[in-house]
Structure formats: C-alpha cells, structure tokens
Motif scaffolding. Structure first.
Motif, mmCIF file in Angstrom:
data_model
loop_
_atom_site.group_PDB
_atom_site.id
_atom_site.type_symbol
_atom_site.label_atom_id
_atom_site.label_comp_id
_atom_site.label_asym_id
_atom_site.label_seq_id
_atom_site.Cartn_x
_atom_site.Cartn_y
_atom_site.Cartn_z
ATOM 1 N N LEU A 208 -0.396 8.086 -2.859
ATOM 2 C CA LEU A 208 -0.713 8.898 -4.124
ATOM 3 C C LEU A 208 -0.124 10.123 -4.075
ATOM 4 O O LEU A 208 -0.339 11.050 -4.926
ATOM 5 C CB LEU A 208 -2.525 9.060 -3.874
ATOM 6 N N ARG A 209 0.449 10.808 -3.136
ATOM 7 C CA ARG A 209 1.149 11.954 -3.007
ATOM 8 C C ARG A 209 2.258 12.044 -4.113
ATOM 9 O O ARG A 209 2.752 11.108 -4.348
ATOM 10 C CB ARG A 209 1.860 12.099 -1.737
ATOM 11 N N ASP A 210 2.487 12.949 -4.681
ATOM 12 C CA ASP A 210 3.219 13.116 -5.969
ATOM 13 C C ASP A 210 3.137 12.004 -7.106
ATOM 14 O O ASP A 210 3.766 11.860 -8.252
ATOM 15 C CB ASP A 210 4.691 13.009 -5.440
ATOM 16 N N ARG A 211 1.841 11.551 -6.905
ATOM 17 C CA ARG A 211 1.482 10.811 -8.153
ATOM 18 C C ARG A 211 2.527 9.315 -8.371
ATOM 19 O O ARG A 211 2.596 9.164 -9.674
ATOM 20 C CB ARG A 211 1.045 11.562 -9.373
ATOM 21 N N ARG A 212 3.155 8.984 -7.386
ATOM 22 C CA ARG A 212 4.078 7.945 -7.616
ATOM 23 C C ARG A 212 3.319 6.625 -7.969
ATOM 24 O O ARG A 212 3.903 6.052 -8.638
ATOM 25 C CB ARG A 212 4.947 7.874 -6.514
ATOM 26 N N PHE A 213 1.971 6.603 -7.337
ATOM 27 C CA PHE A 213 1.039 5.360 -7.353
ATOM 28 C C PHE A 213 -0.186 5.990 -8.065
ATOM 29 O O PHE A 213 -0.524 7.286 -7.732
ATOM 30 C CB PHE A 213 0.929 4.607 -6.335
ATOM 31 N N ASP A 214 -0.769 5.149 -8.917
ATOM 32 C CA ASP A 214 -2.213 5.647 -9.178
ATOM 33 C C ASP A 214 -3.008 4.357 -8.684
ATOM 34 O O ASP A 214 -3.087 3.234 -9.228
ATOM 35 C CB ASP A 214 -2.317 5.631 -10.560
ATOM 36 N N LEU A 215 -4.305 4.549 -7.885
ATOM 37 C CA LEU A 215 -4.984 3.601 -7.239
ATOM 38 C C LEU A 215 -5.993 3.352 -8.367
ATOM 39 O O LEU A 215 -6.962 4.099 -8.714
ATOM 40 C CB LEU A 215 -5.755 3.855 -5.932
ATOM 41 N N VAL A 216 -5.919 1.958 -9.031
ATOM 42 C CA VAL A 216 -6.891 1.682 -10.071
ATOM 43 C C VAL A 216 -7.866 0.550 -9.675
ATOM 44 O O VAL A 216 -8.731 0.273 -10.514
ATOM 45 C CB VAL A 216 -6.304 1.388 -11.246
ATOM 46 N N ALA A 217 -7.650 0.086 -8.864
ATOM 47 C CA ALA A 217 -8.195 -1.101 -8.355
ATOM 48 C C ALA A 217 -8.405 -1.614 -6.947
ATOM 49 O O ALA A 217 -7.305 -1.088 -6.250
ATOM 50 C CB ALA A 217 -7.904 -2.664 -9.279
ATOM 51 N N TRP B 168 5.333 8.287 6.198
ATOM 52 C CA TRP B 168 4.608 7.457 5.228
ATOM 53 C C TRP B 168 5.077 7.580 3.383
ATOM 54 O O TRP B 168 5.065 6.629 2.898
ATOM 55 C CB TRP B 168 3.119 7.168 5.312
ATOM 56 N N SER B 169 4.681 8.954 3.276
ATOM 57 C CA SER B 169 5.076 9.425 2.023
ATOM 58 C C SER B 169 6.388 9.269 1.723
ATOM 59 O O SER B 169 6.761 8.714 0.496
ATOM 60 C CB SER B 169 4.555 10.815 1.753
ATOM 61 N N VAL B 170 7.395 9.300 2.453
ATOM 62 C CA VAL B 170 8.820 8.980 1.991
ATOM 63 C C VAL B 170 9.034 7.533 2.062
ATOM 64 O O VAL B 170 9.544 7.071 1.047
ATOM 65 C CB VAL B 170 9.779 9.856 3.275
ATOM 66 N N LEU B 171 8.411 6.894 2.715
ATOM 67 C CA LEU B 171 8.327 5.463 2.659
ATOM 68 C C LEU B 171 7.800 4.992 1.238
ATOM 69 O O LEU B 171 8.627 3.987 0.666
ATOM 70 C CB LEU B 171 7.629 4.667 3.778
#
Length: 388
Positions: free
Chosen positions: A32-41, A331-334
């Motif tokens: 979720l850092r830098d909003r690369r992904f959005d947890l929706v489910a 992990w964020s870099v990953l």
C-alpha cells in the motif's frame, strides 16, 4: 519502479494474512506504500466471520470479504471493478492450489515461499503463468535492500576477483525448545502435512540462497550434500537444523547452515562472498551496512545511501543516508518491482520487463528445486547428489 507511482493503483486482494498475522501486516504495509496497490477484497481467515470482521477493520466492503479463495476469485471475476492481483499468505500446503486458481482467473500473483511442495508443482505453475501471461512473484523479502544491489554490482564489476566461496547462514534460536506445543502459528511449520518435506530448509535457507543468486548470478550448483537433524525430536521427520555443502560449476564452493535451535541467536542471517582479492559480507540484523574486506587493506563498512555506492544500490532508497532503512522498506521495494512487472506485462512492454529483476516464478522454482535436492541427499544418509 518510479513509473508506477503516478499510475492507478492495482486492485489487489489477499488470501490469508488476517488478524494477528505478522506476515500479512508486512504485505499490506509494503503493497500500500505509494499507492501502487489498493486493497479492495480478501479471504483473510479460514473462519469467515473472523475474516469478515478483520476486513471491516481494514475498511473493506463486507460484500468483498469472502469465505475462501474460490469464492474470492469467482466473486471478483463477476465484477467490472474486480481484483487484478492477489497475494497468498497461507500455510505452504495451500500455495499450489491457490496460485493455480488465481492464474486460471487471469490474476497476477504474489506468493509466500516456498512456492509449493515439489518441483513438478512449481514447474506447472511456471507453465501456467507463461500461458496466461501473468506475473507470479515470490516474497524473498530481504532482496529489496540496497546493500544487496551494491554487492551484486561489485561482484559484476570484478571488485572481488574470482568468486571462490559462498558462505550462507540463517540460524536463529527461537525454536530451541518445542515452542509449537503452545503456538498454533508455529505448529503447522513443523507438520509435514502443512509445511511440506522440510522445515528450516524451506522456511529459512531459501532466503540467503536467493540473495546469493542475486549477488552471484553466474554461479550454478553442480552437486550438493545435505545433513539435517531434528534436535527437538517431536519435529521428526522435519529438521530444525541442517548443513548443506555445494559445489558450483567452475570450481566455487558453498556452505549453508540453517537452524531454528541456535540458542541465543536472534536471526543470524548472513551472506559472505569470498573472492580471490576481496570479500563481502551482509548481515540482516545490520542491513544498512555491507562489509568489504580487501586483502592487505583495512576492512571497511559501506553505508546505505552514500554517493560512493553503485547507482543500482541507490535506486530504491526511501530516505536520505544516516536514517536506517529496515525490513518494511525492503518489502516495499519488492512490491514496487512486482507492480512494475505487472504493469509492463499488462501493456505488453517486453523491453521494460527485460529491465526488471525481482523474485519471479523462476526464483520460486529454483527454491523448491534446492529444497528437493537437499531432502534427497539428507534422506539418503547425507551423500553427494548431482543437482537436478
């Protein structure tokens, strides 16, 4: 990675990683850092009510908190705004079925290691990912440190000379007694039904092994010998300590000590690469420093973020030098690399994909292959076996 920071977040779900899961928290913090992904489910727990309650705490729509992975994938496939990627943070025994189902639904996947139990299963997932044109990444979470990139660049530049020795270890002491008797979160790790054919070899050793493959990509294992022990007898046939010797093609030699019974040790994950003129050593408890020792010169500690490092070692920095970065940053870099790979895959950008390096499905297959060879050697009495 920077190309993904201005893009729409990838719609993302989790299987497992619910309330109380340390690894689930790490996945969410990184993704979720830098909003690369959005947890929706998500399908966060084998107990649906408990998982749904946790999803509500995360602010998710209750209708998108599912009882299991099959319902998650089917339900999201029926939505115009359904998920595009999923992370799998469940016991080892479930990885193959969940990853296969996710790929069959056209999803990108990030999976905990080991990818699955056998090389045959891992290669089946590799073929399926290729057929569906999807990313399947594996969370070797220590590989996002800039100091690992520095080590790789130094080896590539010949600063160590000819590589002779690779000494690896991940040997903590927290399971030096039968702690699993009172802790279900540990208990499954020492049960072959859920953990697979190994405990510390698959759970711990594959981390420094992958780091060594990042740092020294030219080294290929020719044969190995593994001896494993169950010092806490109730864990047999799974091991809580193992020593592996490796002969590489070209003459280099490697050792791996893996343990959960190294009493008094915190983590003790170390990677030491010895060349003909110099050595490097990285320790995960002090990940912001890389030890560089040239024969005949004073030893030096290379510091994360400093301008004298190779550009590759600075690319993933989040903060300026002097501020220690830790596991969450790695992990964020990953996850940034996973996002970049998913975006490039979706737009068919082969050039961008060729420029990305992350623990992909091939790395997952390699880890399973190494464990399978170690178990084969150990179960034959600790003998040398040709690597296959």
């Amino acid at each position: 990675m920077s190309e993904t920071r201005g893009a729409r977040p990838i719609r993302w779900a989790m299987v497992g990683g619910g309330r109380g899961s340390q690894i689930g928290y790490i996945h969410r913090s990184a993704a979720l850092r830098d909003r690369r992904f959005d947890l929706v489910a998500g399908a966060f727990d084998i107990d649906h009510a408990r998982g749904a309650s946790f999803g509500a705490e995360l602010g998710l729509d209750p209708a998108r908190c599912y009882p299991d992975f099959a319902a998650l994938f089917a339900g999201e496939a029926a939505r115009a705004d359904g998920i595009e990627a999923v992370s799998v943070a469940t016991p080892n025994s479930t990885h193959f079925a969940i990853c296969r189902a996710a790929l069959e639904h056209g999803l990108h996947v990030v999976c905990e290691k080991p990818l699955c139990f056998t090389v045959a299963e891992a290669e089946a997932l590799q073929r399926l990912a290729a057929e569906r044109g999807r990313v399947l990444g594996v969370t070797y979470g220590y590989s996002g440190y800039g100091t690992i990139e520095q080590a790789r660049a130094m080896v590539a530049a010949g600063e160590l000379g000819e590589i002779r020795l690779v000494n690896l270890q991940f040997a903590h002491g927290f399971h030096s007694t039968a702690v699993e008797a009172d802790n279900p979160a540990i208990r499954w790790r020492v049960d072959p039904r859920f953990a697979g054919p190994s405990y510390v070899l698959g759970d711990l050793a594959t981390h420094p092994l992958y780091l060594s493959e990042v740092i020294c990509p030219e080294l290929k294992i020719r044969r190995l010998l593994c001896a494993r022990q169950s010092f806490v007898k109730s864990r047999a046939p799974l091991e809580d300590n193992a020593v592996t010797l490796m002969e590489y093609e070209g003459g280099a030699f490697g050792t791996v000590w893996t343990s959960a019974v190294n009493a008094g040790a915190i983590h003790s994950q170390k990677v030491r690469i010895v060349g003909s003129r110099a050595s490097l050593e990285w320790w995960d408890e002090r990940p912001n420093q890389l030890s560089f020792e040239v024969q005949g010169e004073p030893a030096r500690a290379l510091e994360r973020g400093m301008s004298y490092l190779h550009p590759e070692a600075l690319a993933g920095d989040h903060i300026s030098v002097g501020h220690p970065e830790g596991l969450f940053e790695s992990w964020s870099v990953l996850y940034g690399r996973f996002a970049a790979a998913m975006r490039a895959t979706d737009r068919g950008d082969a050039a961008a994909l060729a420029g990305l390096r992350y623990p992909d499905v091939a790395a997952g297959v390699a880890g399973v292959r190494w464990v399978e060879n170690c178990v084969r050697s150990a179960d034959a009495g600790g003998v040398w076996v040709d690597y296959r």
